[in-house]
Each structure stands twice: as C-alpha cells, then as structure tokens.
Design a protein around this motif. Sequence first.
Motif, mmCIF file in Angstrom:
data_model
loop_
_atom_site.group_PDB
_atom_site.id
_atom_site.type_symbol
_atom_site.label_atom_id
_atom_site.label_comp_id
_atom_site.label_asym_id
_atom_site.label_seq_id
_atom_site.Cartn_x
_atom_site.Cartn_y
_atom_site.Cartn_z
ATOM 1 N N ASN A 51 40.811 32.247 36.433
ATOM 2 C CA ASN A 51 40.255 33.223 35.507
ATOM 3 C C ASN A 51 38.737 33.003 35.356
ATOM 4 O OD1 ASN A 51 39.425 34.184 32.760
ATOM 5 N ND2 ASN A 51 41.507 35.015 32.772
ATOM 6 N N ARG A 52 38.350 31.746 35.176
ATOM 7 C CA ARG A 52 36.930 31.427 34.981
ATOM 8 C C ARG A 52 36.120 31.772 36.234
ATOM 9 N NH1 ARG A 52 36.640 26.112 35.392
ATOM 10 N NH2 ARG A 52 37.860 25.708 33.513
ATOM 11 N N GLU A 53 36.673 31.418 37.396
ATOM 12 C CA GLU A 53 35.968 31.662 38.645
ATOM 13 C C GLU A 53 35.873 33.184 38.934
ATOM 14 O OE1 GLU A 53 34.218 29.818 40.263
ATOM 15 O OE2 GLU A 53 34.081 30.575 42.320
ATOM 16 N N ALA A 54 36.956 33.912 38.634
ATOM 17 C CA ALA A 54 36.939 35.374 38.853
ATOM 18 C C ALA A 54 35.874 36.015 37.962
ATOM 19 C CB ALA A 54 38.322 35.971 38.569
ATOM 20 N N ALA A 55 35.749 35.544 36.727
ATOM 21 C CA ALA A 55 34.743 36.089 35.805
ATOM 22 C C ALA A 55 33.337 35.836 36.361
ATOM 23 C CB ALA A 55 34.893 35.450 34.426
ATOM 24 N N ARG A 56 33.130 34.639 36.869
ATOM 25 C CA ARG A 56 31.816 34.283 37.412
ATOM 26 C C ARG A 56 31.481 35.177 38.616
ATOM 27 N NH1 ARG A 56 29.421 31.583 41.177
ATOM 28 N NH2 ARG A 56 31.320 31.088 42.326
ATOM 29 N N VAL A 92 46.959 44.197 36.756
ATOM 30 C CA VAL A 92 46.366 43.931 38.074
ATOM 31 C C VAL A 92 47.054 42.818 38.874
ATOM 32 C CG1 VAL A 92 44.100 44.866 37.480
ATOM 33 C CG2 VAL A 92 44.565 42.447 37.033
ATOM 34 N N GLY A 93 48.210 42.352 38.407
ATOM 35 C CA GLY A 93 48.985 41.374 39.190
ATOM 36 C C GLY A 93 48.185 40.152 39.592
ATOM 37 N N GLY A 94 48.176 39.882 40.888
ATOM 38 C CA GLY A 94 47.518 38.665 41.395
ATOM 39 C C GLY A 94 46.063 38.878 41.787
ATOM 40 N N THR A 95 45.431 39.961 41.298
ATOM 41 C CA THR A 95 44.064 40.286 41.740
ATOM 42 C C THR A 95 43.027 39.213 41.402
ATOM 43 O OG1 THR A 95 44.583 42.614 41.559
ATOM 44 C CG2 THR A 95 42.266 42.078 41.626
ATOM 45 N N LEU A 96 43.181 38.523 40.272
ATOM 46 C CA LEU A 96 42.195 37.486 39.933
ATOM 47 C C LEU A 96 42.247 36.350 40.954
ATOM 48 C CD1 LEU A 96 42.346 37.278 36.009
ATOM 49 C CD2 LEU A 96 40.963 38.758 37.472
ATOM 50 N N ASP A 97 43.441 36.117 41.497
ATOM 51 C CA ASP A 97 43.564 35.070 42.532
ATOM 52 C C ASP A 97 42.777 35.451 43.774
ATOM 53 O OD1 ASP A 97 45.976 33.092 41.650
ATOM 54 O OD2 ASP A 97 46.275 35.110 40.894
ATOM 55 N N THR A 98 42.797 36.751 44.144
ATOM 56 C CA THR A 98 42.047 37.148 45.344
ATOM 57 C C THR A 98 40.547 37.182 45.051
ATOM 58 O OG1 THR A 98 42.533 39.476 44.876
ATOM 59 C CG2 THR A 98 43.905 38.405 46.501
#
Length: 249
Positions: free
Chosen positions: A122-127, A193-199
């Motif tokens: 979550n933190r990395e996706a936000a960045r 958005v399912g697994g979108t933050l992982d991608t």
Amino acid sequence: MRSADRPIQRVDVLGVPVDAVDMEAALRAADRAAQGSRPPFRILAVNPEKVWALRRGALPREPFSTSELLIPDGIGVVWAVRLLYGIRISRVAGADLMQELCSLAATRGYSVFLFGATEEVNREAARILEQRYPGLRIAGRRNGYFEGDGSDIVNEINACGANILFVALGSPKQERWIFRNAPRLSVSVIQGVGGTLDTISGRVRRAPVIFQRMHLEWLYRLIIDPRRIRRQIVLPAFAWKVLIEWLRR
Ligand code: UDP
C-alpha cells in the motif's frame, strides 16, 4: 445523439449485469460522479470468473445489482457482449481504469484514498502513484488487514475528505465491504480494484503489453502462477454457456 450524451446500456451476461462501456465512457461517468455524487458512485469489475462465482453463489449478488457501473474487465465478457448483443465494446481493465482515474484526479484536483493490500504494498503503491501522476493528492491510505468487519475504517476515510476511494481487498471481500459501507462513506466514487496495488507496487508483475494487446493476459498470469488454473478452469465453461445462450436466442 453524441456518444457522450448517450446513457450507458446495461446488459445481462448469463444472469449477471454488465455495462456496455469503453474506457472513455467509464471515465466520463466516473468524472461526473467525482464532482459530488451522494451516495457514492460504485464501480465493480465483471469478468468470467466473477460471472461463474455469482452463478454458483460464491459471490453475493447485491453488490453487483446495486452498483452504478459494472465494467467489462475480462476479454471473455467483452466477447460475450459482442456475441449476444452485437455491441462492440472494448475491455476496461479495472487496473487501467484505476490509473486513468488517478491521472484524472491529478488534473481535476480530486483527492484519493488507497485502502487495501499489505502495509508495504500500500505504501509503495502510494509513492509510485504520486510520482507517476504529478499533482495527485493522496488524502489517506490504509492496508487491507483488519479485525472485525472493518466498518470503523469508514470514519478514517471520511475524516480525510477524499473524493475517490480505491478498495483493494480482493473478491468477494471488497464487494462485501463496499456494499455494506458505501451508504456511510462521504467519498463520491468507489472502485473495487482487487490486486491492482500489488501490480502498481511491482510486487506482482502485470502481463507484458504484447500479452495485453493479444487479449492473453489470463495466459500470462497462468504461466507465472499455475495455481490460478483452479480459477481459470471456468473460462471454457463460461464460453460454452455463452455459445449455448447465443444459439438459444
Ligand atoms: N487483501 C487485503 N485484505 C485481505 C485479503 C486480501 O487487503 O483480508 C489484498 C491482498 O493483499 C491483495 C488483494 O487483496 O493485494 C487481492 O488480490 P487478488 O489478485 O487475489 O484479487 P483479485 O483481483 O483476483 O480479486
């Protein structure tokens, strides 16, 4: 009537509603809603796996029947809409719509909240999103692991005044959470958005563009994670049922 003014047509694929939209129409609808829709405008993705899960009762129906926008997220659904209704739509991948919405939010000044995935993802996706869309305001973020039903998270989201909420808890958790909590949320748009933050974070790689263009994203995901066969086994059964339905008509 210009295509921009035409109302969105909702069709039925094997008993599951889907909106006959392309990316442009989906974005237009979300943009309009982001300007202050109350209750929130809910966007869920429909793909063959979900159609199958809904038919089996493994996914609850209400979140789908009551959501404002149901995007054709899988190529199987696009093909079914074309075959059964003769409507030439194109795929609107939930992951692409989320990024388009972030881009729109950056230019329009809508703020977003990222809810879901592990704390690190979550933190990395936000960045990454802030870097990719200069001017994007992330009003808040929270990982997707919580005790109880997570309804206290509503206060946290409301307190930061976000306009758009992305819920990344996977299915059926995110659909349930959105259905239960949307009435108390003061955001204007919610997308599951399912697994979108992982991608986005790079933890899970999305299929190379060549696979996406050839509509073979499902094959790429199967190659890198063969356990997905359990989920993807429904694809031939889905195609078969759609063909039967087409012949019946
Ligand atoms: N997840 C979560 N809370 C949970 C269970 C899952 O935040 O209690 C997250 C998980 O970390 C992952 C996503 O939900 O980021 C599920 O991804 P998956 O690809 O399975 O979702 P799908 O798009 O296939 O529904």
